[in-house]
Motif scaffolding. Structure first.
Motif, PDB file in Angstrom:
ATOM      1  N   TYR A 300       0.804  -1.220   0.000  1.00 22.05           N
ATOM      2  CA  TYR A 300       0.000   0.000   0.000  1.00 22.05           C
ATOM      3  C   TYR A 300       0.843   1.279   0.000  1.00 22.05           C
ATOM      4  CZ  TYR A 300      -4.249  -2.719   0.889  1.00 22.05           C
ATOM      5  OH  TYR A 300      -5.320  -3.576   0.780  1.00 22.05           O
ATOM      6  N   THR A 301       0.243   2.306  -0.584  1.00 21.82           N
ATOM      7  CA  THR A 301       0.821   3.638  -0.625  1.00 21.82           C
ATOM      8  C   THR A 301      -0.316   4.656  -0.446  1.00 21.82           C
ATOM      9  OG1 THR A 301       1.994   5.249  -2.029  1.00 21.82           O
ATOM     10  CG2 THR A 301       0.606   3.666  -3.154  1.00 21.82           C
ATOM     11  N   THR A 302       0.045   5.884  -0.081  1.00 18.91           N
ATOM     12  CA  THR A 302      -0.963   6.954  -0.017  1.00 18.91           C
ATOM     13  C   THR A 302      -0.968   7.780  -1.297  1.00 18.91           C
ATOM     14  OG1 THR A 302       0.628   8.369   1.144  1.00 18.91           O
ATOM     15  CG2 THR A 302      -0.926   7.110   2.503  1.00 18.91           C
ATOM     16  N   GLY A 303      -0.310   7.289  -2.351  1.00 18.11           N
ATOM     17  CA  GLY A 303      -0.384   7.943  -3.656  1.00 18.11           C
ATOM     18  C   GLY A 303       0.093   9.380  -3.623  1.00 18.11           C
ATOM     19  N   PHE A 304      -0.679  10.289  -4.219  1.00 15.73           N
ATOM     20  CA  PHE A 304      -0.321  11.702  -4.339  1.00 15.73           C
ATOM     21  C   PHE A 304      -0.919  12.562  -3.215  1.00 15.73           C
ATOM     22  CE2 PHE A 304       0.197   9.999  -8.548  1.00 15.73           C
ATOM     23  CZ  PHE A 304       1.190  10.745  -9.154  1.00 15.73           C
ATOM     24  N   PHE A 305      -1.665  11.963  -2.301  1.00 14.35           N
ATOM     25  CA  PHE A 305      -2.440  12.765  -1.362  1.00 14.35           C
ATOM     26  C   PHE A 305      -1.583  13.669  -0.476  1.00 14.35           C
ATOM     27  CE2 PHE A 305      -6.042   9.720  -2.024  1.00 14.35           C
ATOM     28  CZ  PHE A 305      -6.969  10.679  -2.403  1.00 14.35           C
ATOM     29  N   PHE A 306      -0.406  13.201  -0.074  1.00 14.65           N
ATOM     30  CA  PHE A 306       0.423  13.991   0.839  1.00 14.65           C
ATOM     31  C   PHE A 306       1.657  14.588   0.163  1.00 14.65           C
ATOM     32  CE2 PHE A 306      -1.954  11.045   3.518  1.00 14.65           C
ATOM     33  CZ  PHE A 306      -2.555  11.948   4.379  1.00 14.65           C
ATOM     34  N   ASP A 307       2.091  13.973  -0.913  1.00 14.47           N
ATOM     35  CA  ASP A 307       3.240  14.474  -1.661  1.00 14.47           C
ATOM     36  C   ASP A 307       3.334  13.654  -2.935  1.00 14.47           C
ATOM     37  OD1 ASP A 307       5.442  15.949  -2.325  1.00 14.47           O
ATOM     38  OD2 ASP A 307       6.670  15.338  -0.624  1.00 14.47           O
ATOM     39  N   LYS A 308       4.183  14.091  -3.862  1.00 15.65           N
ATOM     40  CA  LYS A 308       4.375  13.281  -5.064  1.00 15.65           C
ATOM     41  C   LYS A 308       5.051  11.971  -4.669  1.00 15.65           C
ATOM     42  CE  LYS A 308       4.485  17.029  -8.432  1.00 15.65           C
ATOM     43  NZ  LYS A 308       5.229  17.715  -9.510  1.00 15.65           N
ATOM     44  N   PRO A 309       4.553  10.849  -5.187  1.00 12.09           N
ATOM     45  CA  PRO A 309       5.128   9.557  -4.799  1.00 12.09           C
ATOM     46  C   PRO A 309       6.599   9.455  -5.157  1.00 12.09           C
ATOM     47  CG  PRO A 309       3.047   9.271  -5.953  1.00 12.09           C
ATOM     48  CD  PRO A 309       3.430  10.708  -6.103  1.00 12.09           C
ATOM     49  N   GLY A 310       7.369   8.859  -4.269  1.00  7.98           N
ATOM     50  CA  GLY A 310       8.781   8.610  -4.522  1.00  7.98           C
ATOM     51  C   GLY A 310       9.008   7.159  -4.902  1.00  7.98           C
ATOM     52  N   THR A 311      10.250   6.722  -4.797  1.00  7.39           N
ATOM     53  CA  THR A 311      10.590   5.356  -5.198  1.00  7.39           C
ATOM     54  C   THR A 311       9.911   4.316  -4.323  1.00  7.39           C
ATOM     55  OG1 THR A 311      12.574   5.470  -3.807  1.00  7.39           O
ATOM     56  CG2 THR A 311      12.823   6.037  -6.136  1.00  7.39           C
TER      57      THR A 311
END
Length: 408
Positions: A300-311
């Protein structure tokens, strides 16, 4: 604060009923035409009619996707399709193409239109553009942060709704508008036939060295350079609500009833807990996270909601799903003697420990006491999917309950 709608996907009538039973406020489906999930079972006109009736009987809304990028040769079919839908009266159509939008306004103006994420809705002027055309809801592009969504909320009329994906598979391409599948396989993602080449394994080949494959990273197995983790915002309900999102949308019209039951029941529990007692919600986050993992997913990831996704938002070394649970089937009927029938989906055996999932975030872990085949003969296991199996367990389930067992 306004409690957001929980919007759940369904790829078949069976899954639609599961979504409603397990807590959806609204369900979105695709018809057999003009939907971006061509490989889902999808819904015939009779299925749609029955689905609308079932949803409305249970206080749930039903939206129909017609969000392909349409070519000229699609337009007459779209017009005919919308004429048929106008008789069925779904609660909304989900559309991305302006030409398809024009036809909908002409043919079935009484049906509200929601603008799909495929329309690249990433700024306040886009929302205001659609609002001026009478659109009550726009689905955010997945590239928006919570800060940007808050800014849009402040700029648009209070009665205009914002819908946002909060859980499920992430697309490599901007707002899902990808040409990779069409280029590599001839199957157009923008017509619903994506083959998901973003999940494939890639290596580098030098022009003058055909057949010599160089890993993009120093790894003997190559790399999955486009393979995103799945989105999950179960631990961030307060932030989603504060941003002014009206509808929390789950991705997954290709998913099983187990996935829908797990995700719907967990988000239903989390949303209700937060609005009843924010402290209870915060105390239960670990429980929600454990519950949401009881299906198939890609980390899982929080996608773009808090910042641009990193690696760390990518999975570079494999295309393997986490499989913490195996879907066994849905209870179809229950006899007076306490035995019940399922259409079995995966193998399990007498003596196995399984979980019965019921609406309301209720679960029972039980042993399989006995099993009978379609001829009524006792058997020790059910190795062939889609067979009708009669079971007895330590707890008598209800019709519509979902059965699962621990994954490997």
């Amino acid at each position: 604060m306004k409690k957001p709608e929980l919007l759940i996907p369904a790829g078949s009538p069976e899954v639609l009923k599961t979504a409603v039973r397990f807590g959806a406020d609204a369900v979105y489906i695709g018809g057999e035409l003009f939907s971006l999930r061509a490989k889902a079972h999808n819904f015939s006109m009779d299925d749609i009619r029955e689905g609308i009736a079932y949803c409305h009987e249970h206080g749930c809304k039903l939206y129909i996707t017609a969000n392909i990028t349409a070519h000229n040769y699609h337009l007459e079919g779209v017009r005919t399709y919308f004429k048929e839908l106008s008789q069925l009266k779904p609660d909304a159509l989900i559309i991305s193409d302006p030409g398809v939008f024009r036809i909908a306004r002409e043919v079935c103006p009484e049906i509200p239109v929601h603008i799909s994420t495929q329309a690249n809705n990433v700024n306040k002027e886009t929302f205001l553009f659609w609002n001026a055309l009478g659109v009550p809801r726009v689905v955010c592009g997945r590239e928006l942060s919570l800060k940007e969504i808050s800014e849009i909320r402040a700029a648009i009329p209070a009665d205009m709704e914002i819908e946002a994906f909060v859980h499920g598979a992430m697309c490599i391409s901007y707002s899902g508008r990808c040409l990779l599948s069409n280029y590599m396989t001839g199957r157009d993602a923008n017509l619903g036939a994506c083959t998901h080449p973003c999940r494939w394994k890639y290596a580098l080949v030098e022009e003058k060295r055909p057949g010599e494959y160089f890993p993009v990273e120093e790894n003997a197995d190559g790399t999955y350079i486009f393979n995103s983790k799945d989105l999950c915002m179960i631990g961030h309900i307060p932030e989603l609500v504060s941003a002014g999102i009206d509808s929390l949308k789950i991705e997954g019209r290709m998913k099983t009833a187990l996935y829908v039951a797990v995700v719907a029941s967990t988000y239903r529990k989390a949303i209700d807990d937060y609005f009843e007692d924010p402290k209870r919600y915060m105390d239960n986050i670990a429980m929600y996270e454990e519950a949401i993992s009881q299906c198939t997913y890609r980390n899982y990831t929080t996608g773009f909601f808090f910042d641009k996704p990193g690696t760390d938002a990518q999975i570079y070394d494999n295309n393997v799903y986490e499989k913490n649970a195996v879907y066994l089937g849905i209870v179809g009927s229950v006899g007076e003697d306490g035995t019940f029938f399922i259409e079995q989906r995966n193998k399990f055996c007498v003596g196995d420990t399984i979980t019965i999932m019921s609406p309301g975030f209720v679960q029972h872990t039980v042993k399989v006491l006995s099993m009978y085949n379609e001829e009524g003969e006792p058997v020790e296991s059910c190795p062939h999917p889609k067979k009708q199996i009669k079971l007895r367990t330590e707890v008598i389930p209800k019709v519509g309950d979902v059965l699962r067992m621990k994954g490997e």
